[in-house]
Design an enzyme around this catalytic site. Sequence first.
Site, PDB file in Angstrom:
ATOM      1  N   TYR A 244     -22.878 -12.594 -93.385  1.00 38.84           N
ATOM      2  CA  TYR A 244     -21.877 -12.922 -94.416  1.00 38.84           C
ATOM      3  C   TYR A 244     -21.159 -14.193 -94.001  1.00 38.84           C
ATOM      4  O   TYR A 244     -20.692 -14.322 -92.875  1.00 38.84           O
ATOM      5  CB  TYR A 244     -20.858 -11.784 -94.582  1.00 38.84           C
ATOM      6  CG  TYR A 244     -19.814 -12.101 -95.636  1.00 38.84           C
ATOM      7  CD1 TYR A 244     -20.149 -12.157 -96.991  1.00 38.84           C
ATOM      8  CD2 TYR A 244     -18.489 -12.376 -95.282  1.00 38.84           C
ATOM      9  CE1 TYR A 244     -19.199 -12.458 -97.962  1.00 38.84           C
ATOM     10  CE2 TYR A 244     -17.534 -12.669 -96.246  1.00 38.84           C
ATOM     11  CZ  TYR A 244     -17.899 -12.705 -97.579  1.00 38.84           C
ATOM     12  OH  TYR A 244     -16.961 -13.010 -98.538  1.00 38.84           O
TER      13      TYR A 244
ATOM     14  N   ASP B 113     -21.217 -19.524 -87.342  1.00 38.17           N
ATOM     15  CA  ASP B 113     -20.080 -19.054 -88.121  1.00 38.17           C
ATOM     16  C   ASP B 113     -19.297 -18.089 -87.240  1.00 38.17           C
ATOM     17  O   ASP B 113     -19.671 -16.928 -87.066  1.00 38.17           O
ATOM     18  CB  ASP B 113     -20.568 -18.372 -89.410  1.00 38.17           C
ATOM     19  CG  ASP B 113     -19.406 -17.917 -90.277  1.00 38.17           C
ATOM     20  OD1 ASP B 113     -18.238 -18.034 -89.829  1.00 38.17           O
ATOM     21  OD2 ASP B 113     -19.658 -17.447 -91.405  1.00 38.17           O
TER      22      ASP B 113
ATOM     23  N   LYS C 103      -9.713 -16.444 -89.752  1.00 34.87           N
ATOM     24  CA  LYS C 103      -9.130 -15.209 -89.210  1.00 34.87           C
ATOM     25  C   LYS C 103      -8.149 -15.457 -88.043  1.00 34.87           C
ATOM     26  O   LYS C 103      -7.025 -15.843 -88.290  1.00 34.87           O
ATOM     27  CB  LYS C 103     -10.248 -14.206 -88.887  1.00 34.87           C
ATOM     28  CG  LYS C 103     -10.991 -13.852 -90.199  1.00 34.87           C
ATOM     29  CD  LYS C 103     -11.961 -12.709 -90.158  1.00 34.87           C
ATOM     30  CE  LYS C 103     -12.431 -12.427 -91.577  1.00 34.87           C
ATOM     31  NZ  LYS C 103     -13.856 -12.442 -91.816  1.00 34.87           N
TER      32      LYS C 103
HETATM   33  C1  LIG Z   1     -14.487 -13.266 -93.114  1.00 35.13           C
HETATM   34  C2  LIG Z   1     -15.659 -14.134 -92.920  1.00 35.13           C
HETATM   35  C3  LIG Z   1     -15.867 -15.287 -93.697  1.00 35.13           C
HETATM   36  C4  LIG Z   1     -15.011 -15.615 -94.892  1.00 35.13           C
HETATM   37  O1  LIG Z   1     -13.694 -15.849 -94.548  1.00 35.13           O
HETATM   38  P1  LIG Z   1     -12.574 -15.716 -95.694  1.00 35.13           P
HETATM   39  O2  LIG Z   1     -11.329 -16.165 -95.016  1.00 35.13           O
HETATM   40  O3  LIG Z   1     -12.580 -14.273 -96.093  1.00 35.13           O
HETATM   41  O4  LIG Z   1     -12.987 -16.594 -96.812  1.00 35.13           O
HETATM   42  C5  LIG Z   1     -16.906 -16.123 -93.367  1.00 35.13           C
HETATM   43  N1  LIG Z   1     -17.718 -15.845 -92.333  1.00 35.13           N
HETATM   44  C6  LIG Z   1     -17.565 -14.751 -91.577  1.00 35.13           C
HETATM   45  C7  LIG Z   1     -18.471 -14.528 -90.422  1.00 35.13           C
HETATM   46  C8  LIG Z   1     -16.545 -13.839 -91.855  1.00 35.13           C
HETATM   47  O5  LIG Z   1     -16.426 -12.729 -91.141  1.00 35.13           O
END
Ligand SMILES: *Cc1c(COP(=O)(O)O)cnc(C)c1O
Length: 461
Positions: free
Chosen positions: A173, A273, A301
């Site tokens: 994701y 990511d 985050k």
């Molecule tokens: C949470 C998440 C995202 C998206 O971040 P948002 O702040 O919710 O847009 C992208 N990549 C990873 C790995 C994530 O866990």
Amino acid sequence: MTTDPANSTPDGASGMDSVGRARRDTLRQDDRPASRAWFGRAIDAIPGGVHSPVRAFRSVNGSPVYFDRAEGARFFDVDGNRYTDYCMSWGPLILGHGHPDVVSSVIAAAGRGLSYGACHPGEVELAELIAGAFSQFDQCRLVNSGTEAVMTAIRLARGATGRPWIVKFDGGYHGHSDGLLVKAGSGLITSAATTGAEPSSAGVPADVASSTLVAPLGDLDAVADLFKAHGDKIAALIIEPVPANNGLLVQGDDYLAALRAITEQYGALLIFDEVITGFRVGFGGYGDAAGVQADLVTLGKIIGGGLPVGAIVGGRELMEHLAPVGPVYQAGTLSGNPLSCAAGKATIEALSDGAVHAAVEALGAYLEERINVARNGTWPQIRRVGSIAWLYFDETPIPTAAADVSTTHVRRFNALHGPLLDRGHYLPPSAFEVLFLSAAHSAAELDRLVADIVELCAEID
Ligand SMILES: *Cc1c(COP(=O)(O)O)cnc(C)c1O
């Protein structure tokens, strides 16, 4: 709470469509009448009652809890019930809710204005702190969410390489931008680009989806085949170095190194990511710890300490493809917002001496050990990386690829979620989401969690 939600939309007033069913499900939760009433109002005001889908508790057949306040690892709902939070806002709160240093930094920043849309020292300090935590990187561009960070990193990769396609993994994701909401059928590995991969959301045009190639996690041959067939068109390969959005599908560091080698061979960029893993598993990025250097890292985050933020980090030469130096456009009204910068800086500074990471690693190890003792050789099982944990409610081996997550695990998790909530354990409402521990959790809370899990597991098949 200033409004009495009980005076608003009554439960079950309308027909039994999917929304009505959600309302009726809440009736069994007799100790959460105020939450139930708020959700009844929310369903009329907000699509599905929520501002982000997994919060709707649909997959666990429940109804969302409405919260009034949070403190440390504790969460208090609008009915006055208390929970231990194992979701922790999906990852940002490694220090716990409302850490005093973070809160006081935000309050101080708020007193100097909420948004400037102009330059200020805090955004430079945060960029320096973040980039400085990566051994090979010197620049950082701040944005407002992880989604935005990934979207920008992909555009940057395409702009820098002049190539159109990207590779992602099944079960990875990377936020909700068009090109990343793509899943692959098993036959799509080598044909996606020509036949069109299937978007996993309505509203994503087929020709956008077809620029994203999807590979199964753990299968290096599949990735090699993709590059062999399309290498000159692939701008970047993106992976969560510890995939944590489809359960915890841990891959070896050797696997990451192999991906590094393949991308390098074909002149494609490697993007880690690290929106979850950044500053979660250690200070900085997981890639550094694993000895594998990506070309770009996306963050979010933790680096916002609970306020909206995202970041792209990389080497100067690559990063300067971004506007205003280079031709890759990217912008944001609220980017570098002084409050997010203050929260992020306070959080990262609190992590800098390593004590918090040592503490949450110890808590994670404790949880792992207690589960393994309690499960007596069968289930639940646990997979853990530092303070990220995934409980797996099946006796079969814990999967490392998205397609292998068992329906038994999902069924059991869904059956346990409500009873655990009723006993004061707030777990993310999905069998595919991981638990996050923070410095504010205690061994005693983990003991209670494990004891309740063991007791409840004995009651289901
Ligand atoms: C949470 C998440 C995202 C998206 O971040 P948002 O702040 O919710 O847009 C992208 N990549 C990873 C790995 C994530 O866990």
